[in-house]
Write an enzyme that holds these catalytic residues in place. Sequence first.
Site, mmCIF file in Angstrom:
data_model
loop_
_atom_site.group_PDB
_atom_site.id
_atom_site.type_symbol
_atom_site.label_atom_id
_atom_site.label_comp_id
_atom_site.label_asym_id
_atom_site.label_seq_id
_atom_site.Cartn_x
_atom_site.Cartn_y
_atom_site.Cartn_z
ATOM 1 N N TRP A 191 0.824 -1.212 0.000
ATOM 2 C CA TRP A 191 0.000 0.000 0.000
ATOM 3 C C TRP A 191 0.850 1.251 0.000
ATOM 4 O O TRP A 191 0.513 2.250 -0.625
ATOM 5 C CB TRP A 191 -0.968 -0.023 1.183
ATOM 6 N N ASP A 192 1.978 1.207 0.707
ATOM 7 C CA ASP A 192 2.916 2.336 0.686
ATOM 8 C C ASP A 192 3.393 2.606 -0.739
ATOM 9 O O ASP A 192 3.417 3.748 -1.187
ATOM 10 C CB ASP A 192 4.167 2.003 1.521
ATOM 11 N N LEU A 193 3.813 1.545 -1.416
ATOM 12 C CA LEU A 193 4.321 1.715 -2.784
ATOM 13 C C LEU A 193 3.212 2.219 -3.696
ATOM 14 O O LEU A 193 3.430 3.109 -4.532
ATOM 15 C CB LEU A 193 4.900 0.392 -3.296
#
Lengths: 432, 432
Positions: A191-193
Site C-alpha cells: 500500500w505504501d508503494l
Amino acid sequence: MHDEPLLHRADVCRPGTMSEVAGMNLPAQGLPLGGLEVVECASFVAGPSGCMALAQLGAHVIRVDPIGGGSDHFRWPVTDDGASLYWTALNKHKRSLAVDLRSPEGRELVIALATRPGRERGIFVDNGVGRARLSYETLAARRSDLIHVHIQGHADGRPAVDYTVNAEVGVATVTGPETSAVPVNHVLPAWDLLAGMTAATGLLSALHRRSLTGEGSFMELALADVATAGVANMGWLAEAERRGSERPRHGNHMYGSFGVDFGTVDGRRVMVVALTEGQWMALQKVTGTAEVFRSLETALDADLTLENDRYRLRETIAAIVRPWFEARTLAQVTRELDEARVLWGPYRGMPEVVDVHRAADEPTVLTQVDQPGIGSVVTARSPLRIAGNYSEAGAAPLLGEHTDEVLSDLLGLSQAEIGRLHDHGVVASGGR
Amino acid sequence: MHDEPLLHRADVCRPGTMSEVAGMNLPAQGLPLGGLEVVECASFVAGPSGCMALAQLGAHVIRVDPIGGGSDHFRWPVTDDGASLYWTALNKHKRSLAVDLRSPEGRELVIALATRPGRERGIFVDNGVGRARLSYETLAARRSDLIHVHIQGHADGRPAVDYTVNAEVGVATVTGPETSAVPVNHVLPAWDLLAGMTAATGLLSALHRRSLTGEGSFMELALADVATAGVANMGWLAEAERRGSERPRHGNHMYGSFGVDFGTVDGRRVMVVALTEGQWMALQKVTGTAEVFRSLETALDADLTLENDRYRLRETIAAIVRPWFEARTLAQVTRELDEARVLWGPYRGMPEVVDVHRAADEPTVLTQVDQPGIGSVVTARSPLRIAGNYSEAGAAPLLGEHTDEVLSDLLGLSQAEIGRLHDHGVVASGGR
C-alpha cells in the site's frame, strides 16, 4: 524566464540554475520530466518512492530532512556500519537539504523553496504531522497556484502504516495457509508503494491542469483509502457485501481460476498458472494429462475450460499434475514448461534474484551503483523503458549533501547568510 | 480546434464532441484531467486499473474489448448471474467499444481512434500480445507524436502474471509464518496495481513532455520489472547481496522495528506498531510496562529506544505486552490505545470493512453505485481527495455500450457504415 512559452525551448530539460557538474546522482538529461522541480518533505516509503519515480523520469527532487535525519533515516536493512540500504534505495537521484523544521527560519526556507516561481516549480509533496507540518494554506498564501500533495495515514488525520491498514482492509485475513489460525501479514508494504505512485499520478494530473488553467491544487491521499480502494477495485468488497461472510482462505491458490505452487525433485518450487484456456491446454499437454481431465470432466460433469470450474476443482487438478513436477528437477521443469508455453515462474530467494540479474547478457532493470557512504550496491532503474531503453540508475545523496547548493543556487542566499544559518543550527550539511 | 492554446478554454473539461447526456458512468466536469482522451486495449488488472485512475481524475477513457469480452470479462468474483464484480470494479467511468481486433477493419477502427488528432488525444495504453497487438510503429506512422504505454509480463516479451512475478522476486519466500515449509503467496495482486499506477505516471510524464516539445513517446513497462524494482527499492536486494543468504522469515513481525499482532479476549486481533520512539513510549505507557522494559534493558544490555534493538528482542517484547491485550476486549483495546496514541489497527474481514464504511457519518472512500447489469454495488472513489473532497464514484459500462456512440461521435462514421460493421461482425453493441 519561465513565463515564456516552453515549446521547443532548448533548456527545458536543464536543471534550471543548478550547477551542471551533477555528481552522479542527478537524473540524466532528456527524460520526460526534465526541468520539473519537486520539493519533498516526506519520510518512509509512500511519499519518497513516488517522488523518486518522478526523479527517475527526470524531475529534480529536493528532499528535505530534519538535521541528523528523520525517523526513517536508519531504517532496516542497514549495512554493518549502520547506513540504511532502505533510505538509499528510496531516495535515488534526489538532492538532500537538512533543515530544522521546528524553527521559524527553517520553515521559511522550505516555504520559499516550495513556492519558487516558475511554471515547472511550486510543487510540494509531504506527509507532515504536527508542528513540523507545512500547511497548504501557508504555502498557497505565498504562491497561489501551488500544487501540494499531502499524504496521510487515515483521511481523518489519525496515523497509520502499511501494516495496520493491510489488517484493517481485510487482506491479512484472507492471506496465508488455509490452516492458519491467525491472519498473515504482508512483508511487502504494497500500500505504501501504491500510495507513492498514486501521489505521483495526482501530482502530474494537477500539473496538467495548471498548465491549462493556471490554477493550483491541494490533493490529499490517505494510505487507508489507497488500501480500501485497492481491495474494492478487485471487486472483493462487493463480493463480501453480497456474500455477507468472509471469503474462506485459499492458501497459495489463485482465486477464481487455476494457479498454485508445486515442488520439484531437487527441492525447488514453481508457481504455475492456467488463467486462460490456452494456458490450461498447455499445462495439460506438457504434463500428459489431457485424457485424465477429459475423463474427470465426464465423471464430475464439469467443464475445465471454464476457469470457475478449474477453481472449484483446484485441489483435484493440483493432485493430478503434482507428480509430474515432483519427478523433475527445476532445470527439467524450466525447459519443458517454457517449450510448452505454460505460464509459470520459479520461486526464488532474494540472493538468487540478484544473481540472475547479474548473469544476464542484456541490461535489466537492476544495475550496480556506487553509493557514497556505502559502496557498490545493486540498485533498480525505473521500470519504465523509454524508446526501448532503461534509463540509468543513480545514487542517493548523503544527508544534507546539497544544503549549501540549494540555499545558494535556488534561494539566492549569500555565503554569509548560509554561514549564519549553519551557526544557528537552522541547517546542516554532510552527515550520513 | 485543438491546436488553439488551451489555457482558459471553456471546454477543456468537456468530453469533446461526445453527447453530454452522459449516463452516470462518465467522470464529472472540472477534474484535473478533463478533456484528456485515452484509448485502452488492456485486460486484467494492471492497464485497466491505471487507466481507471486517470478516468477518476477526469480523463475520458475508451476501453476496447473483443466482441463477447476478453479473458478477464468473467473473472471472479462474480454475481450469482455470473456478472463479474472484478470487471465492473476495474472499469468504472470508461466507455466500452467491442471490436474484432483480429479483423483488419476492426484494427483500423482502433488505430483511427488511438491516433485522433488533438493535443489531448493520441494516447494509447495496451498489454496486447500476438496477432491482436497494435504496435507502436503502426500507430506512430499515423500520428507521429503518439503517446503509447505498453504493459507486458517480462521485458523480453515472455508472459507473466502477478502471482508468478511475486514468486520470482523473492517476496513469497519471505512471507508467511516462520514455521511454513513452503512459500506463501499474496492474495492481493500488488504488482498489478503498482504497475497500473506506474503506467499512469509514465503516461502523464510523456504528456507533459509532449506539451513542451511536441514529441510523442513509446514507453514499455514489464510487470516483472515493477516487482524487481519494488523489492530493490526497499533495500532488500542490496541486503541480500551483502548477506549472501536469504533473510529468515519473520512471520507477522514488522522488519527492523517492533510491530506484530495480538489477540483480544473476545477473539479479535489487532496489529500494533512501535516504529518511532514516541510510539514505543506510548505502547509501554498504555500497557503499564515501562518499568519492566527498563529492567529488561539493564538485564540484557539493550536500548529499546533503538528500533533495531526492539526488532532483535521482538519476541520478548511481544510476550511481555501480550497479556495486556489478551485480558481486554477489542472495544477496550480500541479505547485505551486510541487515547494513548498508540499506532495500531484492528484486523477485519471484508464484510466488516463494508459495514464500517457504511456506518460512517461523513463521506468515505467507499460509496454505493447503481451498476447496470448488477444493481447496487459498494464501490471505491478515487483515494485522491481534491480541495478537501472525494470525487464521485461512477459505474462501469456494459460491454459494447458505447460502440455506436464512439464510431459516430469520435470517428465520424455514418449510420450506414456503422450498420455494415455490425453486419460483418467487426463491432458489437450491448451484451454484458
